[in-house]
Design a protein around this motif. Sequence first.
Motif, short mmCIF file in Angstrom:
data_model
loop_
_atom_site.label_atom_id
_atom_site.label_comp_id
_atom_site.label_asym_id
_atom_site.label_seq_id
_atom_site.Cartn_x
_atom_site.Cartn_y
_atom_site.Cartn_z
N MET A 104 0.85 -1.21 0.00
CA MET A 104 0.00 0.00 0.00
C MET A 104 0.88 1.26 0.00
N THR A 105 0.50 2.25 -0.77
CA THR A 105 1.30 3.48 -0.82
C THR A 105 1.08 4.28 0.47
N GLU A 106 2.01 5.18 0.76
CA GLU A 106 1.88 6.03 1.96
C GLU A 106 0.59 6.86 1.90
N ASP A 107 0.25 7.32 0.67
CA ASP A 107 -0.97 8.12 0.49
C ASP A 107 -2.20 7.33 0.89
N LYS A 108 -2.25 6.08 0.41
CA LYS A 108 -3.40 5.21 0.73
C LYS A 108 -3.49 4.98 2.24
N LYS A 109 -2.30 4.70 2.86
CA LYS A 109 -2.26 4.48 4.32
C LYS A 109 -2.83 5.69 5.06
N ASP A 110 -2.41 6.90 4.61
CA ASP A 110 -2.90 8.13 5.25
C ASP A 110 -4.42 8.25 5.10
N GLN A 111 -4.88 7.89 3.91
CA GLN A 111 -6.32 8.00 3.62
C GLN A 111 -7.13 7.04 4.51
N TYR A 112 -6.65 5.76 4.62
CA TYR A 112 -7.35 4.78 5.47
C TYR A 112 -7.33 5.20 6.94
N HIS A 113 -6.17 5.73 7.33
CA HIS A 113 -6.04 6.17 8.73
C HIS A 113 -7.08 7.25 9.04
N LYS A 114 -7.22 8.21 8.09
CA LYS A 114 -8.16 9.31 8.29
C LYS A 114 -9.59 8.77 8.42
N ILE A 115 -9.94 7.81 7.57
CA ILE A 115 -11.30 7.24 7.60
C ILE A 115 -11.54 6.53 8.94
N ARG A 116 -10.53 5.73 9.37
CA ARG A 116 -10.68 5.00 10.65
C ARG A 116 -10.85 5.97 11.82
N MET A 117 -10.03 7.03 11.80
CA MET A 117 -10.08 8.00 12.91
C MET A 117 -11.39 8.78 12.92
N GLU A 118 -11.94 9.06 11.71
CA GLU A 118 -13.24 9.75 11.64
C GLU A 118 -14.32 8.89 12.28
N ARG A 119 -14.28 7.57 11.95
CA ARG A 119 -15.27 6.64 12.53
C ARG A 119 -15.12 6.58 14.04
N LYS A 120 -13.86 6.47 14.47
CA LYS A 120 -13.58 6.35 15.91
C LYS A 120 -14.08 7.61 16.64
N LYS A 121 -13.82 8.78 16.04
CA LYS A 121 -14.25 10.02 16.69
C LYS A 121 -15.77 10.06 16.81
N ALA A 122 -16.47 9.60 15.78
CA ALA A 122 -17.95 9.59 15.83
C ALA A 122 -18.42 8.69 16.97
N GLN A 123 -17.76 7.50 17.13
CA GLN A 123 -18.15 6.58 18.22
C GLN A 123 -17.87 7.20 19.59
N ILE A 124 -16.69 7.82 19.73
CA ILE A 124 -16.34 8.41 21.02
C ILE A 124 -17.28 9.56 21.36
N ASP A 125 -17.57 10.42 20.36
CA ASP A 125 -18.48 11.54 20.61
C ASP A 125 -19.86 11.04 21.03
N ALA A 126 -20.32 9.95 20.39
CA ALA A 126 -21.65 9.41 20.73
C ALA A 126 -21.63 8.86 22.15
N SER A 127 -20.54 8.18 22.54
CA SER A 127 -20.54 7.61 23.89
C SER A 127 -20.39 8.71 24.94
N ILE A 128 -19.68 9.79 24.62
CA ILE A 128 -19.59 10.93 25.56
C ILE A 128 -20.97 11.56 25.72
N ALA A 129 -21.69 11.69 24.61
CA ALA A 129 -23.02 12.31 24.66
C ALA A 129 -23.98 11.45 25.49
N ARG A 130 -23.83 10.12 25.39
CA ARG A 130 -24.69 9.21 26.17
C ARG A 130 -24.38 9.29 27.66
N ALA A 131 -23.08 9.38 28.01
CA ALA A 131 -22.66 9.35 29.42
C ALA A 131 -22.73 10.76 30.00
N ASP A 132 -23.93 11.24 30.24
CA ASP A 132 -24.05 12.61 30.75
C ASP A 132 -24.62 12.63 32.17
#
Length: 201
Positions: free
Chosen positions: A1-29
């Motif tokens: 895999m090229t470095e560009d592709k790795k960066d792209q996949y990393h960004k997608i994974r981190m976006e998903r992770k951030k959405a999950q974390i934000d949702a669990s923070i919103a739930r735990a109020d």
Amino acid sequence: MTEDKKDQYHKIRMERKKAQIDASIARADGEKGLLLVITGNGKGKSTSAFGMVARALGHGMKVGVCQFIKSRTDTGEEAFFSDHPNCEWHVLGDGFTWDTQDRSQDIATSEKGWQVAMNMLTDESYDLVVLDELTYLLSYEYLDKDTVLNGLSEKPEMQHVVVTGRSAIAELKELADTVSEIKDVKHAYKAGIKAQKGIDL
Ligand code: ATP
Ligand code: MG
């Protein structure tokens, strides 16, 4: 895999992770006074509790500490925290059971200590109460199990309580909101190193 592709996949994974974390923070109020149990054979139970004491005092909260079993009053934590105007510190033990070798004396000492703890557990001005090494008084049956569990379950709603010690009984772990079991991987003591100032006392 090229470095560009790795960066792209990393960004997608981190976006998903951030959405999950934000949702669990919103739930735990919710807000609530917690019961925490720090148990297990590894080192770090009492020091974890004292870390929470530091946090709470840093927020201007009022803290009460009851140290069961131990009788020494030369620890660094006591020297440091007992001078703090918002921290009340009680050393309530006679020493380890294998030192006292006297069950009825241990029971009498435990009951007196429990009264001091109950004064805190019925006073909502304490924001955090630490019951250090309380688990032993239950596992040795020095205190009546139901008396202790009732005292803990009827604590003020917004008060946090931390219980430390090995071999926490199942009912205590069930009652608690947060339970950590510290595992012993290795300890310097077993290699012949005595308790070290600043680390063990
Ligand atoms: P600490 O106060 O350091 O957080 P603790 O509360 O987890 O330790 P205790 O069972 O209360 O552990 O024991 C207190 C003393 O025993 C400390 O000096 C600690 O370093 C030492 N100790 C803790 N765990 C072990 C172990 N697994 N083997 C040998 N000594 C230990
Ligand atoms: Mg301890």
